[in-house]
Design a protein around this motif. Structure first.
Motif, PDB file in Angstrom:
ATOM      1  N   ARG A   1       0.832  -1.194   0.000  1.00 50.13           N
ATOM      2  CA  ARG A   1       0.000   0.000   0.000  1.00 50.13           C
ATOM      3  C   ARG A   1       0.872   1.251   0.000  1.00 50.13           C
ATOM      4  NH1 ARG A   1      -3.286  -2.955  -1.489  1.00 50.13           N
ATOM      5  NH2 ARG A   1      -5.174  -3.715  -0.429  1.00 50.13           N
ATOM      6  N   VAL A   2       0.345   2.314  -0.627  1.00 45.87           N
ATOM      7  CA  VAL A   2       1.061   3.594  -0.710  1.00 45.87           C
ATOM      8  C   VAL A   2       0.080   4.728  -0.417  1.00 45.87           C
ATOM      9  CG1 VAL A   2       2.453   5.129  -2.155  1.00 45.87           C
ATOM     10  CG2 VAL A   2       2.576   2.647  -2.506  1.00 45.87           C
TER      11      VAL A   2
ATOM     12  N   LYS B   1      -1.880   3.467  15.187  1.00 46.54           N
ATOM     13  CA  LYS B   1      -3.226   2.982  14.866  1.00 46.54           C
ATOM     14  C   LYS B   1      -3.230   1.465  14.688  1.00 46.54           C
ATOM     15  CE  LYS B   1      -7.533   4.196  13.758  1.00 46.54           C
ATOM     16  NZ  LYS B   1      -8.167   3.057  13.154  1.00 46.54           N
ATOM     17  N   TYR B   2      -2.137   0.932  14.180  1.00 44.82           N
ATOM     18  CA  TYR B   2      -2.022  -0.516  14.007  1.00 44.82           C
ATOM     19  C   TYR B   2      -2.241  -1.227  15.341  1.00 44.82           C
ATOM     20  CZ  TYR B   2       0.151  -5.096  13.336  1.00 44.82           C
ATOM     21  OH  TYR B   2       0.391  -6.450  13.310  1.00 44.82           O
TER      22      TYR B   2
ATOM     23  N   ASP C   1      19.528  -6.438   2.583  1.00 44.69           N
ATOM     24  CA  ASP C   1      18.618  -7.532   2.249  1.00 44.69           C
ATOM     25  C   ASP C   1      17.558  -7.727   3.328  1.00 44.69           C
ATOM     26  OD1 ASP C   1      17.643  -9.521   0.564  1.00 44.69           O
ATOM     27  OD2 ASP C   1      18.808 -11.101   1.520  1.00 44.69           O
ATOM     28  N   VAL C   2      16.994  -6.594   3.786  1.00 45.36           N
ATOM     29  CA  VAL C   2      15.877  -6.640   4.724  1.00 45.36           C
ATOM     30  C   VAL C   2      14.771  -5.746   4.178  1.00 45.36           C
ATOM     31  CG1 VAL C   2      17.393  -6.989   6.721  1.00 45.36           C
ATOM     32  CG2 VAL C   2      16.661  -4.673   6.113  1.00 45.36           C
ATOM     33  N   THR C   3      13.587  -5.876   4.759  1.00 43.46           N
ATOM     34  CA  THR C   3      12.491  -4.981   4.396  1.00 43.46           C
ATOM     35  C   THR C   3      11.864  -4.402   5.654  1.00 43.46           C
ATOM     36  OG1 THR C   3      10.909  -6.821   4.359  1.00 43.46           O
ATOM     37  CG2 THR C   3      11.956  -6.221   2.268  1.00 43.46           C
ATOM     38  N   PRO C   4      11.364  -3.169   5.580  1.00 37.91           N
ATOM     39  CA  PRO C   4      10.659  -2.582   6.717  1.00 37.91           C
ATOM     40  C   PRO C   4       9.183  -2.947   6.681  1.00 37.91           C
ATOM     41  CG  PRO C   4      10.829  -0.967   4.975  1.00 37.91           C
ATOM     42  CD  PRO C   4      11.535  -2.210   4.462  1.00 37.91           C
ATOM     43  N   ASP C   5       8.464  -2.493   7.681  1.00 39.40           N
ATOM     44  CA  ASP C   5       6.999  -2.602   7.683  1.00 39.40           C
ATOM     45  C   ASP C   5       6.383  -1.329   7.108  1.00 39.40           C
ATOM     46  OD1 ASP C   5       6.713  -5.182   9.210  1.00 39.40           O
ATOM     47  OD2 ASP C   5       7.846  -3.999  10.672  1.00 39.40           O
ATOM     48  N   ILE C   6       7.045  -0.216   7.389  1.00 39.52           N
ATOM     49  CA  ILE C   6       6.592   1.106   6.931  1.00 39.52           C
ATOM     50  C   ILE C   6       7.823   1.876   6.469  1.00 39.52           C
ATOM     51  CG2 ILE C   6       5.470   3.276   7.623  1.00 39.52           C
ATOM     52  CD1 ILE C   6       4.103   1.674   9.900  1.00 39.52           C
ATOM     53  N   MET C   7       7.691   2.638   5.395  1.00 41.04           N
ATOM     54  CA  MET C   7       8.827   3.420   4.909  1.00 41.04           C
ATOM     55  C   MET C   7       8.371   4.810   4.475  1.00 41.04           C
ATOM     56  SD  MET C   7      11.686   2.482   2.017  1.00 41.04           S
ATOM     57  CE  MET C   7      10.558   2.335   0.619  1.00 41.04           C
ATOM     58  N   MET C   8       9.138   5.818   4.867  1.00 46.39           N
ATOM     59  CA  MET C   8       8.908   7.192   4.467  1.00 46.39           C
ATOM     60  C   MET C   8       9.782   7.522   3.261  1.00 46.39           C
ATOM     61  SD  MET C   8       9.316   8.426   8.415  1.00 46.39           S
ATOM     62  CE  MET C   8       9.979  10.022   7.961  1.00 46.39           C
ATOM     63  N   VAL C   9       9.181   8.151   2.256  1.00 45.40           N
ATOM     64  CA  VAL C   9       9.888   8.505   1.024  1.00 45.40           C
ATOM     65  C   VAL C   9       9.514   9.935   0.642  1.00 45.40           C
ATOM     66  CG1 VAL C   9      10.294   7.877  -1.390  1.00 45.40           C
ATOM     67  CG2 VAL C   9       9.711   6.097   0.262  1.00 45.40           C
TER      68      VAL C   9
ATOM     69  N   SER D   1      -0.386  -1.443   7.501  1.00 46.08           N
ATOM     70  CA  SER D   1      -1.296  -0.359   7.133  1.00 46.08           C
ATOM     71  C   SER D   1      -2.754  -0.693   7.422  1.00 46.08           C
ATOM     72  CB  SER D   1      -1.147  -0.051   5.641  1.00 46.08           C
ATOM     73  OG  SER D   1      -1.525  -1.163   4.842  1.00 46.08           O
ATOM     74  N   SER D   2      -3.007  -1.819   8.041  1.00 41.66           N
ATOM     75  CA  SER D   2      -4.376  -2.310   8.180  1.00 41.66           C
ATOM     76  C   SER D   2      -5.285  -1.410   9.011  1.00 41.66           C
ATOM     77  CB  SER D   2      -4.376  -3.728   8.767  1.00 41.66           C
ATOM     78  OG  SER D   2      -3.749  -3.745  10.043  1.00 41.66           O
ATOM     79  N   GLY D   3      -4.706  -0.603   9.873  1.00 42.07           N
ATOM     80  CA  GLY D   3      -5.534   0.287  10.690  1.00 42.07           C
ATOM     81  C   GLY D   3      -5.984   1.546   9.981  1.00 42.07           C
ATOM     82  N   MET D   4      -5.357   1.850   8.834  1.00 40.75           N
ATOM     83  CA  MET D   4      -5.665   3.094   8.129  1.00 40.75           C
ATOM     84  C   MET D   4      -6.787   2.852   7.129  1.00 40.75           C
ATOM     85  SD  MET D   4      -3.597   4.907   9.810  1.00 40.75           S
ATOM     86  CE  MET D   4      -3.920   6.469   9.005  1.00 40.75           C
TER      87      MET D   4
END
Length: 391
Positions: free
Chosen positions: A89-90, A109-110, A233-241, A261-264
């Protein structure tokens, strides 16, 4: 006569009227080599012909409708981002600061929706910079950022950079997330070692904590990968760009997994301008160009060349420079004198650089800087250093 503009910036007496790739033209005709890119914003240089064409075509069709309606350009850019990243999601914003606000809200919120409303604390690190809003300055926590702006928003635990014991001690049953830049920009071009980022990801998984990465400055090809966390070689749960994603057009985004992002849901967040057709049309062109592996190969090659030449510059001016650090085309020259003095000497040598904390001079050139322009950059930085040595 004083300016009508609020005096919150200590502006240099330069008046740029035109830009061409890695070059800025002053109103008196001088050509400055821009190694700042508007602080890592102009990822494809000034007045990039492809972006100008995309922007012009979209401007002739539709500028703004608001998020009351579906926006095809927004959907296209969101799909390009999810196709090339961890995200499902974006949400589009206008800036990195706005992205920080949403990232904080999303994490809290999550846990609220999971029946754990007490999990609101977010761990952050010294030297960080996440923007200038109330949540962003509270996240950074430094006296410079928060002084005079109280009461400061609560719910942040601040840990010294590199203090592993302090970091582990900060984690408790109310910890919702960890927020960190893979490479600190304002903090002095400090990359987080791969093993540390891998360790954070593992710890978050073990403790049930969300990992938020701030890639506002280090993302969108700046380090030689589309996003800096890919090196580990990792991934976040949330990322700011933000910054480079618009190539100079105001644009930001929060990327997240479906779970994080399920709470949004409808009504939990919004933006009048965020995701407008103009910004998203340009952003799609930027991502299409930078996400190409051939383009990133060139970024890495140019970064290697620039770093090699900078090492030589440091060796030639040991009284001015101490060393080089950073990743890709997000490099820092640690100085033995005030970086602001080097920046000013650079103006005389017609080269633009950006100061940072920890006595560091930031070099953030366009990602498509040429080999000849790198050679010219070193020549002009050498000229600036020589002038400083002669004082």
């Amino acid at each position: 006569m004083t300016s009508s503009v609020l005096p919150t910036y200590n502006r240099a007496p330069l008046h740029f009227v035109k830009g061409e790739g890695a070059w800025l033209i002053e109103e008196d005709g001088r050509r400055f080599l821009d190694l700042g890119s508007g602080i890592a914003v102009n990822a494809l240089g000034h007045a990039n012909p492809e972006l100008v064409q995309v922007l012009t075509e979209q401007a002739g069709k539709l500028w703004h409708v608001s998020n009351l309606y579906e926006i095809p350009q927004q959907e296209a850019l969101a799909t390009a981002l999810t196709d090339n990243t961890f995200a499902d999601r974006v949400f589009f914003t206008n800036s990195g600061t706005e992205a920080c606000e949403l990232a904080v809200k999303m994490a809290r919120k999550y846990w609220y929706e999971k029946g754990q409303p007490e999990k609101v604390e977010i761990i952050t690190f010294s030297g960080s910079f996440h923007g200038r809003s109330s949540a962003a300055i509270a996240a950074a926590g430094s006296e410079k950022m928060v002084k005079g702006f109280g009461p400061v928003l609560g719910g942040f635990q601040h840990v010294d950079w590199g203090d592993h014991d302090g970091f582990h001690a900060a984690i408790n049953e109310n910890t919702a997330a960890i927020l960190i830049e893979p490479v600190q920009g304002e903090g002095g071009i400090r990359p987080l070692p791969d093993q540390c980022l891998q360790g954070l990801r593992k710890l978050c998984d073990e403790k049930g904590i969300l990992l938020i990465l701030d890639e506002v400055q280090c993302g969108v090809g700046r380090t030689g990968k589309l996003f800096a966390h890919e090196w580990a070689d990792v991934t976040p749960d949330i990322m700011m760009v933000a910054k480079g994603i618009g190539g100079g057009f105001p644009l930001g985004a929060v990327l997240a997994t479906e779970e994080a992002s399920s709470g949004m849901v409808v009504g939990t967040h919004g933006s009048t301008y965020g995701g407008n057709p103009l910004g998203c049309a340009v952003g799609k062109a930027v991502i299409d160009r930078i996400a190409d592996e051939g383009f990133l190969d060139t970024v890495r090659a140019r970064a290697g060349l620039l770093r090699q030449r900078l090492e030589g510059l440091v060796a030639s001016h040991p009284d001015v420079f101490e060393g080089v650090r950073g990743l890709g085309l997000m490099l820092g020259l640690r100085c033995r004198i005030a970086p602001a003095d080097v920046v000013k000497a650079g103006y005389d040598a017609e080269v633009i650089t950006v100061p940072a904390a920890d006595n560091v001079l930031r070099l953030l050139p366009p990602l498509n800087i040429t080999e000849d322009e790198i050679a010219e950059a070193i020549t002009r930085l050498d000229r600036a250093a020589t002038a400083l040595e002669s004082r």
